[in-house]
Scaffold this motif. Sequence first.
Motif, short mmCIF file in Angstrom:
data_model
loop_
_atom_site.label_atom_id
_atom_site.label_comp_id
_atom_site.label_asym_id
_atom_site.label_seq_id
_atom_site.Cartn_x
_atom_site.Cartn_y
_atom_site.Cartn_z
N VAL A 158 -28.41 -8.72 21.34
CA VAL A 158 -28.91 -7.61 22.15
C VAL A 158 -27.89 -7.27 23.24
N ASP A 159 -27.31 -8.31 23.86
CA ASP A 159 -26.28 -8.09 24.88
C ASP A 159 -25.12 -7.28 24.33
N PHE A 160 -24.70 -7.63 23.13
CA PHE A 160 -23.58 -6.92 22.51
C PHE A 160 -23.89 -5.43 22.41
N LEU A 161 -25.10 -5.11 21.99
CA LEU A 161 -25.51 -3.71 21.85
C LEU A 161 -25.67 -3.01 23.20
N THR A 162 -26.28 -3.72 24.16
CA THR A 162 -26.49 -3.10 25.47
C THR A 162 -25.17 -2.91 26.22
N ASN A 163 -24.25 -3.86 26.09
CA ASN A 163 -22.94 -3.71 26.73
C ASN A 163 -22.20 -2.50 26.16
N SER A 164 -22.36 -2.27 24.86
CA SER A 164 -21.75 -1.09 24.23
C SER A 164 -22.33 0.19 24.83
N MET A 165 -23.64 0.17 25.07
CA MET A 165 -24.30 1.33 25.67
C MET A 165 -23.80 1.56 27.09
N VAL A 166 -23.57 0.49 27.84
CA VAL A 166 -23.06 0.61 29.21
C VAL A 166 -21.69 1.27 29.20
N ILE A 167 -20.84 0.89 28.25
CA ILE A 167 -19.50 1.48 28.17
C ILE A 167 -19.58 2.98 27.89
N VAL A 168 -20.45 3.36 26.96
CA VAL A 168 -20.64 4.79 26.67
C VAL A 168 -21.08 5.52 27.94
N SER A 169 -22.01 4.90 28.67
CA SER A 169 -22.50 5.49 29.92
C SER A 169 -21.37 5.69 30.92
N LEU A 170 -20.56 4.65 31.13
CA LEU A 170 -19.47 4.74 32.11
C LEU A 170 -18.41 5.77 31.70
N ILE A 171 -18.15 5.86 30.41
CA ILE A 171 -17.17 6.85 29.93
C ILE A 171 -17.67 8.27 30.20
N LEU A 172 -18.95 8.51 29.93
CA LEU A 172 -19.52 9.85 30.17
C LEU A 172 -19.53 10.19 31.67
N VAL A 173 -19.85 9.19 32.48
CA VAL A 173 -19.83 9.41 33.93
C VAL A 173 -18.40 9.67 34.40
N HIS A 174 -17.45 8.88 33.89
CA HIS A 174 -16.05 8.98 34.31
C HIS A 174 -15.44 10.34 33.95
N PHE A 175 -15.68 10.81 32.72
CA PHE A 175 -15.02 12.02 32.25
C PHE A 175 -15.81 13.31 32.49
N PHE A 176 -17.15 13.17 32.55
CA PHE A 176 -17.96 14.38 32.67
C PHE A 176 -18.78 14.42 33.96
N GLY A 177 -18.77 13.32 34.72
CA GLY A 177 -19.48 13.29 36.00
C GLY A 177 -20.99 13.37 35.89
N PHE A 178 -21.52 13.04 34.71
CA PHE A 178 -22.97 13.13 34.48
C PHE A 178 -23.62 11.81 34.92
N ILE A 179 -23.95 11.69 36.23
CA ILE A 179 -24.44 10.42 36.77
C ILE A 179 -25.80 10.02 36.21
N TYR A 180 -26.58 11.01 35.75
CA TYR A 180 -27.90 10.67 35.22
C TYR A 180 -27.81 9.87 33.92
N PHE A 181 -26.70 9.99 33.21
CA PHE A 181 -26.58 9.22 31.97
C PHE A 181 -26.56 7.73 32.25
N ASP A 182 -26.05 7.35 33.42
CA ASP A 182 -26.06 5.95 33.82
C ASP A 182 -27.49 5.43 33.88
N VAL A 183 -28.38 6.22 34.47
CA VAL A 183 -29.79 5.84 34.57
C VAL A 183 -30.45 5.85 33.20
N ILE A 184 -30.14 6.89 32.41
CA ILE A 184 -30.71 7.00 31.07
C ILE A 184 -30.32 5.79 30.22
N ALA A 185 -29.04 5.39 30.31
CA ALA A 185 -28.57 4.23 29.56
C ALA A 185 -29.30 2.97 30.00
#
Length: 198
Positions: A158-185
Motif C-alpha cells: 500500500v505504501d508503494f502505491l500511496t508514495n506513487s500518488m504523492v509523487i504525482v501530486s507534487l509534480i502537478l503542484v510543482h508544474f501547474f500550481g494546482f494546490i488542491y490536488f495535494d489535498v485530493i491525493a
Amino acid sequence: MASPENYNYLKKSAAAAGVFLAVFLIILKFIAFLKTDSLAIFSSLADSVTDLLASMISFIAVYFSTKPASRSHRYGYGKSEALSAFLQAVFVGASGFFVIIDGIKRLIHPIQIEQTGMGIAVMLFSIFATFLLVIYQTYVARKTQSLAIKADTAHYTVDFLTNSMVIVSLILVHFFGFIYFDVIAALFISAYLLYNAY
C-alpha cells in the motif's frame, strides 16, 4: 528443504527490515514535510508512523511465534501472528481517518506548498526502498507462510502505491500550481488506507 531455524531467521530478518525502513522513512518524510508543507507528504509520513508501529508488532509477533511450545502454551505461540495482523489493520485505519480530517481542513483553508523538488526526491527514494522491501518480504512470506510477514508486506505494498500518488501530486503542484490536488491525493490515500484496514 529449509529447517525451522532457517525459516525463523528469515521471518525475523524480514520483520526487522520493515522496522528499520520505517524509521528511516519517517525521518526523511518528516524533513520533507517541514520543507514543503505538503499534506500528501504528511499523509505518507503518518502512514510511515503506523508502518513503524505495525512492523514492531510484527517483529514481536514473529519473535513469539518462533518460540517452542511450553507448559502454559502447549500448542506454541503461533496465534501471536494473527493478533499482529489484526493490530496492523487498526493502525492503518486510524492513520487514514486522521489524514482525512486534516484534508477536509485544508480544503477549507488551503496552504501553499513549497520546495516540491525536494519532496519528489524523498518520495522517489521511498518508493525504491519500499519496492526492495516488498520483494524481500514477499519471498519470505511465500517460503514461511508467516501471517505477520504477509500483513507487513500488504501494508508496505500500500505504501508503494500511496508514495506513487504523492509523487504525482507534487509534480502537478510543482508544474501547474494546482494546490488542491495535494489535498485530493491525501484524501484518496486515506480512503485507500481505510479500505485496506477493513
